[in-house]
Design an enzyme around this catalytic site. Sequence first.
Site, PDB file in Angstrom:
ATOM      1  N   LYS A 129      47.490  -7.787 -23.270  1.00  0.00           N
ATOM      2  CA  LYS A 129      48.133  -7.660 -24.586  1.00  0.00           C
ATOM      3  C   LYS A 129      49.010  -9.392 -24.535  1.00  0.00           C
ATOM      4  CE  LYS A 129      48.378  -5.200 -27.936  1.00  0.00           C
ATOM      5  NZ  LYS A 129      47.863  -4.080 -28.322  1.00  0.00           N
ATOM      6  N   ASP A 169      46.215  -6.841 -33.272  1.00  0.00           N
ATOM      7  CA  ASP A 169      48.261  -5.620 -32.894  1.00  0.00           C
ATOM      8  C   ASP A 169      48.390  -5.225 -34.222  1.00  0.00           C
ATOM      9  OD1 ASP A 169      48.090  -3.367 -31.136  1.00  0.00           O
ATOM     10  OD2 ASP A 169      50.474  -4.054 -32.436  1.00  0.00           O
TER      11      ASP A 169
HETATM   12  P1  NDP Z   1      49.415  -3.286 -39.385  1.00  0.00           P
HETATM   13  O1  NDP Z   1      50.053  -4.309 -38.943  1.00  0.00           O
HETATM   14  O2  NDP Z   1      48.504  -3.117 -40.104  1.00  0.00           O
HETATM   15  O3  NDP Z   1      50.213  -2.241 -38.980  1.00  0.00           O
HETATM   16  C1  NDP Z   1      51.640  -2.358 -39.269  1.00  0.00           C
HETATM   17  C2  NDP Z   1      52.088  -0.567 -40.285  1.00  0.00           C
HETATM   18  O4  NDP Z   1      53.375  -0.206 -38.993  1.00  0.00           O
HETATM   19  C3  NDP Z   1      52.686  -1.120 -40.846  1.00  0.00           C
HETATM   20  O5  NDP Z   1      53.157  -0.208 -42.261  1.00  0.00           O
HETATM   21  C4  NDP Z   1      54.400  -1.165 -40.211  1.00  0.00           C
HETATM   22  O6  NDP Z   1      55.432  -1.128 -41.739  1.00  0.00           O
HETATM   23  C5  NDP Z   1      54.934   0.045 -39.894  1.00  0.00           C
HETATM   24  N1  NDP Z   1      55.444  -0.693 -38.811  1.00  0.00           N
HETATM   25  C6  NDP Z   1      55.527  -1.474 -37.203  1.00  0.00           C
HETATM   26  N2  NDP Z   1      56.640  -1.636 -36.757  1.00  0.00           N
HETATM   27  C7  NDP Z   1      57.598  -1.146 -37.365  1.00  0.00           C
HETATM   28  C8  NDP Z   1      59.047  -0.569 -37.339  1.00  0.00           C
HETATM   29  N3  NDP Z   1      58.929  -1.166 -35.802  1.00  0.00           N
HETATM   30  N4  NDP Z   1      59.233   0.442 -37.390  1.00  0.00           N
HETATM   31  C9  NDP Z   1      58.490   0.744 -38.785  1.00  0.00           C
HETATM   32  N5  NDP Z   1      57.685   0.715 -38.765  1.00  0.00           N
HETATM   33  C10 NDP Z   1      56.506  -0.168 -38.457  1.00  0.00           C
HETATM   34  O7  NDP Z   1      49.203  -2.665 -37.466  1.00  0.00           O
HETATM   35  P2  NDP Z   1      47.973  -1.471 -36.804  1.00  0.00           P
HETATM   36  O8  NDP Z   1      47.904  -0.562 -38.679  1.00  0.00           O
HETATM   37  O9  NDP Z   1      47.086  -2.432 -36.299  1.00  0.00           O
HETATM   38  O10 NDP Z   1      48.779  -1.195 -36.286  1.00  0.00           O
HETATM   39  C11 NDP Z   1      49.832   0.428 -35.850  1.00  0.00           C
HETATM   40  C12 NDP Z   1      49.619   0.700 -34.488  1.00  0.00           C
HETATM   41  O11 NDP Z   1      48.608   1.243 -34.038  1.00  0.00           O
HETATM   42  C13 NDP Z   1      50.691  -0.251 -33.603  1.00  0.00           C
HETATM   43  O12 NDP Z   1      51.284   0.847 -32.161  1.00  0.00           O
HETATM   44  C14 NDP Z   1      49.037  -1.075 -33.039  1.00  0.00           C
HETATM   45  O13 NDP Z   1      49.911  -0.944 -31.406  1.00  0.00           O
HETATM   46  C15 NDP Z   1      48.682   0.375 -32.430  1.00  0.00           C
HETATM   47  N6  NDP Z   1      47.303  -0.036 -32.846  1.00  0.00           N
HETATM   48  C16 NDP Z   1      46.577  -1.161 -33.667  1.00  0.00           C
HETATM   49  C17 NDP Z   1      44.982  -0.951 -33.149  1.00  0.00           C
HETATM   50  C18 NDP Z   1      44.295  -1.888 -33.945  1.00  0.00           C
HETATM   51  O14 NDP Z   1      43.004  -2.179 -33.829  1.00  0.00           O
HETATM   52  N7  NDP Z   1      44.827  -2.192 -34.672  1.00  0.00           N
HETATM   53  C19 NDP Z   1      44.078  -0.343 -31.750  1.00  0.00           C
HETATM   54  C20 NDP Z   1      44.871   0.690 -31.234  1.00  0.00           C
HETATM   55  C21 NDP Z   1      45.972   1.396 -31.763  1.00  0.00           C
HETATM   56  P3  NDP Z   1      56.340  -2.905 -42.094  1.00  0.00           P
HETATM   57  O15 NDP Z   1      55.337  -3.497 -43.085  1.00  0.00           O
HETATM   58  O16 NDP Z   1      57.130  -2.504 -42.486  1.00  0.00           O
HETATM   59  O17 NDP Z   1      55.986  -3.300 -40.991  1.00  0.00           O
HETATM   60  O1  2IT Z   2      45.887  -1.585 -29.131  1.00  0.00           O
HETATM   61  C1  2IT Z   2      45.190  -1.708 -28.845  1.00  0.00           C
HETATM   62  O2  2IT Z   2      44.226  -1.918 -28.430  1.00  0.00           O
HETATM   63  C2  2IT Z   2      44.425  -2.544 -29.694  1.00  0.00           C
HETATM   64  N1  2IT Z   2      45.898  -3.460 -30.362  1.00  0.00           N
HETATM   65  C3  2IT Z   2      43.141  -3.766 -30.155  1.00  0.00           C
HETATM   66  C4  2IT Z   2      42.906  -4.322 -29.009  1.00  0.00           C
HETATM   67  C5  2IT Z   2      40.875  -4.792 -28.892  1.00  0.00           C
HETATM   68  O3  2IT Z   2      40.702  -5.692 -28.468  1.00  0.00           O
HETATM   69  O4  2IT Z   2      41.147  -4.297 -30.598  1.00  0.00           O
END
Ligand code: NDP
Ligand code: 2IT
Length: 451
Positions: A129, A169
């Site tokens: 990561k 992420d």
């Molecule tokens: P994005 O950046 O697309 O969206 C993140 C969302 O979460 C936004 O709405 C953001 O609001 C909110 N957020 C982020 N930080 C905070 C915080 N500290 N407090 C409150 N709200 C917060 O990210 P993703 O949708 O890609 O990721 C969301 C979660 O899913 C994370 O935990 C990530 O690790 C996990 N994840 C993502 C994957 C992927 O493929 N993208 C895969 C597996 C897990 P704001 O805009 O106000 O910051």
């Molecule tokens: O938390 C996760 O699994 C991710 N942000 C996706 C990682 C990836 O390599 O697609």
Amino acid sequence: MSNTEEYVASVLKTIKRRDPNQSEFHQAVEEVFESVVPVLEENPTYEEHAILERISEPERIIQFRVPWYDDAGKLHVQRGWRVQFNSAIGPYKGGLRFHRTVTESIIKFLGFEQVFKNSLTGLPMGGGKGGSDFDPKGKSNADVMRFCQAFMSELGRHIGQFTDVPAGDIGVGGREIGFMVGQYRRMTNFHGTGVLTGKGIGFGGSLVRPEATGYGTVYFMQAVLKAKGERFKNKTVAISGSGNVAQFAVQKLNQLRAKVVTLSDSSGYIYDSEGIDNEKLDFVFHLKNNRRGRIKEYADKYGVEYHASSRPWEKKVDVALPCATQNELNGSEAQMLVDNGVIAVGEGANMPSTPDAIDIFLKAGVGFGPAKAVNAGGVATSGLEMSQNSLRYSWSFAETDQRLKDIMSNVFSAVADAAKKYGKEGNYVVGANIAGFIKVADAMIAQGQYA
Ligand code: NDP
Ligand code: 2IT
């Protein structure tokens, strides 16, 4: 305390002594260690091979300086990291997070979780990561591009299709991956197709990768509901976040005729008792992915409730899917959900529930899907992107989606079977930790003492 429990406690103590300020990392390690106690008791090989000491220590941590110029010509210095956690079963694989709250502890917890998650997918991917404390909020496209180029200027020397393959992420989506692919190509005169995943479809990206984490979350939770004799149709669902994972979870739930009533961002949440239908979801896509505005605008546009500085868990729903960030659902919120009759909770985000929240869900018999398993569809589809890149080929949307469905169904079976085998039927937390752990630990032992 049994001998094994003493072993676990002593390794944890060393971890906390070495890095006393890394509470998120400690939280992630503690949960896995607790879960695998019966595995260590059954098989003394793991302790003999110091597997807990080795599996909790990253193979390598790279920390670097990222100087970048903003539009006004001012020079900023950010901190960047890549934690190459474990490569026993494949090249390091995992996302990059750009958010002002990023620290070494955050990247280490995410890298540690990634090791077991990637193992659960059944694909040959190790765990890593990375990220930066860069805050993309309110920055222009050009600012973000220069930052991504500066970040890749250093990261580029540490990655490669057989070494380490980053992806997105929080704060890193298609736009940022595109800028980083461009910089990598410029630096190396190597197209680098297989070096990053989450690429645009026109330059080596996989269909379904944008949808994969949200869709996979729903696929996994379909299996959890099925085990309880339930399904999503006509269920009311609370989702937090409004980014990549949240958006595509809503899309899939609409296809299944569930009713999603909340979305949030770090400023607050909206509650739409009528449900976020596809037309309203289009508004969210545009708001968040193009205009990069706040979720409050949804409430203004559709005349629904907006709760500033609060989280959606106070609403009565059947299913809750935290899809924003770590520790966004605490014990008292878990109790509220349980008191309001929640039947299932699925972690779309990484480590969104605090340990006491998880305890409350498990004790109440809620169908609880842990992050490592629930959100594994994102990295699994990254794995499918790597396969397609190696084949110099691409699969259709339907074929890729079917592979994702099959993977999520296999993840559910592996997790449910491991829980059952160790006498914890229905406890998918223990099941995911054990199933993910055994494969990596065995690979490390098979590769010799120093692997
Ligand atoms: P994005 O950046 O697309 O969206 C993140 C969302 O979460 C936004 O709405 C953001 O609001 C909110 N957020 C982020 N930080 C905070 C915080 N500290 N407090 C409150 N709200 C917060 O990210 P993703 O949708 O890609 O990721 C969301 C979660 O899913 C994370 O935990 C990530 O690790 C996990 N994840 C993502 C994957 C992927 O493929 N993208 C895969 C597996 C897990 P704001 O805009 O106000 O910051
Ligand atoms: O938390 C996760 O699994 C991710 N942000 C996706 C990682 C990836 O390599 O697609």
